[in-house]
Design an enzyme around this catalytic site. Structure first.
Site, PDB file in Angstrom:
ATOM      1  N   PHE A 185     -13.725 -16.394 -36.098  1.00 61.35           N
ATOM      2  CA  PHE A 185     -13.294 -16.661 -37.479  1.00 61.35           C
ATOM      3  C   PHE A 185     -11.924 -16.081 -37.799  1.00 61.35           C
ATOM      4  O   PHE A 185     -11.522 -16.052 -38.955  1.00 61.35           O
ATOM      5  CB  PHE A 185     -14.340 -16.103 -38.455  1.00 61.35           C
ATOM      6  CG  PHE A 185     -15.702 -16.724 -38.285  1.00 61.35           C
ATOM      7  CD1 PHE A 185     -16.000 -17.948 -38.872  1.00 61.35           C
ATOM      8  CD2 PHE A 185     -16.668 -16.098 -37.511  1.00 61.35           C
ATOM      9  CE1 PHE A 185     -17.247 -18.534 -38.701  1.00 61.35           C
ATOM     10  CE2 PHE A 185     -17.915 -16.677 -37.329  1.00 61.35           C
ATOM     11  CZ  PHE A 185     -18.209 -17.896 -37.925  1.00 61.35           C
ATOM     12  N   CYS A 245      -6.941 -25.776 -37.026  1.00 56.72           N
ATOM     13  CA  CYS A 245      -8.406 -25.773 -37.190  1.00 56.72           C
ATOM     14  C   CYS A 245      -8.937 -26.709 -38.270  1.00 56.72           C
ATOM     15  O   CYS A 245      -9.720 -27.609 -37.962  1.00 56.72           O
ATOM     16  CB  CYS A 245      -8.889 -24.351 -37.450  1.00 56.72           C
ATOM     17  SG  CYS A 245      -8.675 -23.284 -36.006  1.00 56.72           S
TER      18      CYS A 245
HETATM   19  P1  NAD Z   1      -4.366 -22.392 -27.782  1.00 55.66           P
HETATM   20  O1  NAD Z   1      -3.877 -23.752 -27.503  1.00 55.66           O
HETATM   21  O2  NAD Z   1      -3.492 -21.406 -28.457  1.00 55.66           O
HETATM   22  O3  NAD Z   1      -4.828 -21.707 -26.410  1.00 55.66           O
HETATM   23  C1  NAD Z   1      -5.636 -22.313 -25.469  1.00 55.66           C
HETATM   24  C2  NAD Z   1      -5.231 -21.839 -24.078  1.00 55.66           C
HETATM   25  O4  NAD Z   1      -6.167 -22.362 -23.130  1.00 55.66           O
HETATM   26  C3  NAD Z   1      -3.862 -22.328 -23.619  1.00 55.66           C
HETATM   27  O5  NAD Z   1      -3.069 -21.215 -23.249  1.00 55.66           O
HETATM   28  C4  NAD Z   1      -4.162 -23.223 -22.426  1.00 55.66           C
HETATM   29  O6  NAD Z   1      -3.161 -23.170 -21.413  1.00 55.66           O
HETATM   30  C5  NAD Z   1      -5.466 -22.647 -21.939  1.00 55.66           C
HETATM   31  N1  NAD Z   1      -6.277 -23.527 -21.099  1.00 55.66           N
HETATM   32  C6  NAD Z   1      -6.577 -24.835 -21.278  1.00 55.66           C
HETATM   33  N2  NAD Z   1      -7.383 -25.265 -20.311  1.00 55.66           N
HETATM   34  C7  NAD Z   1      -7.611 -24.216 -19.485  1.00 55.66           C
HETATM   35  C8  NAD Z   1      -8.356 -24.029 -18.297  1.00 55.66           C
HETATM   36  N3  NAD Z   1      -9.056 -25.028 -17.762  1.00 55.66           N
HETATM   37  N4  NAD Z   1      -8.341 -22.824 -17.721  1.00 55.66           N
HETATM   38  C9  NAD Z   1      -7.633 -21.806 -18.241  1.00 55.66           C
HETATM   39  N5  NAD Z   1      -6.924 -21.916 -19.376  1.00 55.66           N
HETATM   40  C10 NAD Z   1      -6.893 -23.107 -19.980  1.00 55.66           C
HETATM   41  O7  NAD Z   1      -5.723 -22.599 -28.603  1.00 55.66           O
HETATM   42  P2  NAD Z   1      -6.335 -21.613 -29.714  1.00 55.66           P
HETATM   43  O8  NAD Z   1      -5.647 -21.802 -31.020  1.00 55.66           O
HETATM   44  O9  NAD Z   1      -6.475 -20.256 -29.139  1.00 55.66           O
HETATM   45  O10 NAD Z   1      -7.786 -22.263 -29.883  1.00 55.66           O
HETATM   46  C11 NAD Z   1      -8.773 -22.156 -28.892  1.00 55.66           C
HETATM   47  C12 NAD Z   1     -10.111 -22.517 -29.506  1.00 55.66           C
HETATM   48  O11 NAD Z   1     -10.436 -21.572 -30.528  1.00 55.66           O
HETATM   49  C13 NAD Z   1     -10.163 -23.884 -30.171  1.00 55.66           C
HETATM   50  O12 NAD Z   1     -11.430 -24.423 -29.979  1.00 55.66           O
HETATM   51  C14 NAD Z   1      -9.974 -23.566 -31.629  1.00 55.66           C
HETATM   52  O13 NAD Z   1     -10.565 -24.526 -32.474  1.00 55.66           O
HETATM   53  C15 NAD Z   1     -10.713 -22.250 -31.754  1.00 55.66           C
HETATM   54  N6  NAD Z   1     -10.263 -21.406 -32.856  1.00 55.66           N
HETATM   55  C16 NAD Z   1      -8.942 -21.266 -33.121  1.00 55.66           C
HETATM   56  C17 NAD Z   1      -8.528 -20.433 -34.146  1.00 55.66           C
HETATM   57  C18 NAD Z   1      -7.070 -20.291 -34.464  1.00 55.66           C
HETATM   58  O14 NAD Z   1      -6.759 -19.767 -35.549  1.00 55.66           O
HETATM   59  N7  NAD Z   1      -6.169 -20.691 -33.599  1.00 55.66           N
HETATM   60  C19 NAD Z   1      -9.469 -19.722 -34.902  1.00 55.66           C
HETATM   61  C20 NAD Z   1     -10.811 -19.866 -34.589  1.00 55.66           C
HETATM   62  C21 NAD Z   1     -11.192 -20.704 -33.566  1.00 55.66           C
END
Ligand code: NAD
Length: 436
Positions: free
Chosen positions: A156, A267
């Protein structure tokens, strides 16, 4: 305990560094070799207040490691968090290919009991899919009979205050269907239990749904006040007073009642769409959330009409745009309303000069044909109007007289209600905000 976090983005890096701060040995994995190399050099690839210090401290303490080697991370860890992207597909449903890929990787390298945890925001029943994928991959790799639990632990945190949110969350949600996994995850989060953070321990499907219900509710609050802001403009009411008076009612609460150009970010847009989509797969309509999405689209369009009303024909005009990130204190421009507005104005023939305190680099990948400026004053120089698109604090204390001198026309279109309307009018600006 050793844990791995797969996906080292906004969520994965904060989660990894946060658990390391709790004294746990964490390996953060990413397939982006460049990102891992930068982290190994001590560079934090995103702007997030307090993160660099947290990462540095835990790397020096030897508790936080970075690698592209998923195999060794999986094999050395009891708990593996999945924190990869879950972007929207064309029809609004969630693209689970990144999650599937990680599940296959875990399955192939499985060498003993693991708790695999989805921290990515994933539709209800995804944990089941992850389990199936792990078992299939393990079976193909000849690894039979190795036990593995799959749990859900939605995140969150808010970008801009992610570190603080991880270390002092409002709640921790753990969804698991077996007691062993619950016990391990409770142990992992023990430092938060000790400071009396509330825990919701539930089954997997409930945990998965809590995340969507929470985000959809917050998005609904925003769309609600945005529609009220349109009515305020029509009847001459002030939406700030409406929000304040509403928010003082303890049943309603003050937060997320700020009108603006519509919600954005990585999100809310995708999570609202996904909830509507996957609910349908279970034969259930989410009419309120669908209306929230439609109201958000309408609010964005309304912002363009506002600009046209203030500036007239856009072709050939130069507009200064302040703020590019989807909200202050982040460099994230994913689904940023600012980027959307700028593109729309460009399509209508306007030339854009723009500035953001942290998101110029990320925005440069999204925008073409804009002029990136030094600061707010440089942005105003020679512009036919100045737009506030993100409410960075530094925009709240600008020298208005200086801005007015620099602008070609003294027009301010404040889509974040950063300015005081009375002061702007008194200073001789033509000014419009949202719902005031
Ligand atoms: P992001 O794009 O910042 O980071 C994701 C990372 O995963 C990237 O660095 C990418 O290179 C890596 N990746 C992709 N495939 C991979 C694999 N097979 N092996 C290793 N690494 C891999 O994404 P984020 O914003 O951190 O979001 C991630 C998840 O968290 C999403 O589902 C999002 O909805 C959820 N989320 C995000 C937030 C937010 O504020 N950003 C808050 C809560 C939940």
């Amino acid at each position: 305990m050793n844990i791995a976090v797969i996906g080292t983005g906004y969520v994965g890096l904060v989660t990894g560094a946060g658990f390391a701060e709790f004294g746990i040995n964490v390996t953060c994995v990413d397939k982006d070799a460049d990102k891992i190399a930068r982290l190994e050099r001590g560079e934090v690839p995103i702007f997030e207040p307090g993160l660099e210090e947290l990462v540095r401290r835990n790397v020096s303490a030897g508790r936080l490691h970075f690698t592209t080697d998923a195999r060794s991370a999986v094999q050395h860890s009891l708990v593996i968090f999945i924190a990869v992207p879950t972007p929207p597909q064309e029809d609004g449903s969630t693209d689970l290919s990144y999650v599937d890929e990680v599940a296959r990787t875990i399955g192939v390298h499985l060498d003993g009991y693991k708790v695999v945890v989805t921290k990515s925001t994933v539709p209800v029943k995804t944990a089941e899919r992850v389990r199936r994928t792990i078992v299939e991959a393990a079976t193909v790799a000849g690894k039979l009979g190795i036990r593995c639990s799959v749990a859900s632990n939605p995140e969150f945190l808010r970008e801009g205050s992610a570190v603080e949110d991880f270390l002092h969350p409002d709640r921790v949600v753990i969804g698991a269907d077996d007691p062993e996994a619950i016990a391990i995850l409770k142990d992992l989060y023990k430092p938060l239990n000790l400071i009396e953070v509330p825990f919701v321990i539930t089954n997997v499907a409930t945990a998965e749904l809590i995340k969507y219900a929470s985000n959809a509710f917050l998005a609904t609050k925003i769309s609600f006040i945005n529609e009220i802001s349109a009515l305020c403009e029509a009847v001459g009411a002030d939406v700030h007073h409406v929000s304040r008076a509403m928010g003082l009612d303890g049943r309603i609460g003050r937060k997320f009642l700020h009108p603006g150009p519509g919600y954005g970010g990585s999100c809310f847009p995708k999570d609202t769409l996904s909830l509507v989509q996957f609910s349908r797969e279970f034969g259930v309509e989410q009419r309120i959330v669908a209306a929230t999405v439609a109201a958000n689209d309408a609010q964005r369009e309304r912002m363009i009409t506002k600009v046209e009303q203030m500036v007239g024909k856009l072709r050939g005009k130069t507009l200064g745009a302040l703020g590019l990130s989807f909200k202050p204190n982040t460099d994230d421009v994913r689904e940023s309303p600012a980027i959307w507005v700028i593109r729309q104005l460009q399509e209508r023939g306007a030339h854009i000069r723009c500035y953001d305190p942290e998101a110029m680099k990320t925005a440069a990948r999204e925008l073409s044909g804009v002029e990136f400026c030094e600061d707010a004053y440089d942005t105003a120089k020679g512009s036919d109007a100045l737009l506030f698109l993100t409410e960075w604090n530094e925009f709240r204390k600008l020298d208005l007289a200086r801005l007015k001198e620099l602008l070609r026309e003294p027009v301010v279109i404040d889509l974040r209600n950063v300015c005081e309307p009375a002061e702007m009018l008194q200073m001789g600006f033509r000014y419009t905000g949202v719902g005031r």
